[in-house]
Design an enzyme around this catalytic site. Sequence first.
Site, PDB file in Angstrom:
ATOM      1  N   HIS A  97       5.598   5.902  -0.956  1.00  0.00           N
ATOM      2  CA  HIS A  97       6.345   4.709  -1.328  1.00  0.00           C
ATOM      3  C   HIS A  97       5.508   3.463  -1.030  1.00  0.00           C
ATOM      4  CE1 HIS A  97       6.938   5.087   2.980  1.00  0.00           C
ATOM      5  NE2 HIS A  97       7.127   3.780   2.996  1.00  0.00           N
TER       6      HIS A  97
ATOM      7  N   HIS B  81       0.857  -1.192   0.000  1.00  0.00           N
ATOM      8  CA  HIS B  81       0.000   0.000   0.000  1.00  0.00           C
ATOM      9  C   HIS B  81       0.892   1.240   0.000  1.00  0.00           C
ATOM     10  CE1 HIS B  81       1.088  -0.530   4.211  1.00  0.00           C
ATOM     11  NE2 HIS B  81       0.958   0.789   4.306  1.00  0.00           N
TER      12      HIS B  81
END
Length: 179
Positions: free
Chosen positions: A121, A37
Amino acid sequence: MPRLFTGLEIPSDIGFALSLKRGGLNGARWIEPENYHITLRFIGDVDNKTANEVVDNLDYLSESLRFPIKLTHLGTFGGDKPRALYAGVEPSEALNRLQAAHERMLQRAGLPPDGRKFVPHVSLARLRGTAAEDVARFIAEAGRFEPLSFSVARFALFSSRDSVGGGPYVVEETYPLAA
């Protein structure tokens, strides 16, 4: 008390492509692809009343527009003592606006500001005792990172159990973005 955060889900085809980077790095605890995620805002452990307020207030952010995301490179957090390997996100004004809206809304709900700089990220591995030179070699040997793109159509409220990181994460609510 639930431990919560908001984020963007990673489509399964993108998760599969990222999972091909797994392996060959000593000290790496690889995150399962279903737990990939992009965190928008860590909320932390909150009581049920605060959790319910967060759920209700997040509805107001679904007016944000859909936007594309591009993963462009491998990187690490931790400098000389790397602690995480990640796939980095190309800078995106739409993503920054959505994250800032989450921050504002959660502060209005009484949560303290997140003191960390937003660095979008996808965490791929948690690192322990891995030398910076080994991580640099791993990234170099991984070869060229072919950019991976997808469209963000919604964000999610996730929960996690208290652990050392890497999941499992549960999607508690989703919030569609405007077309």
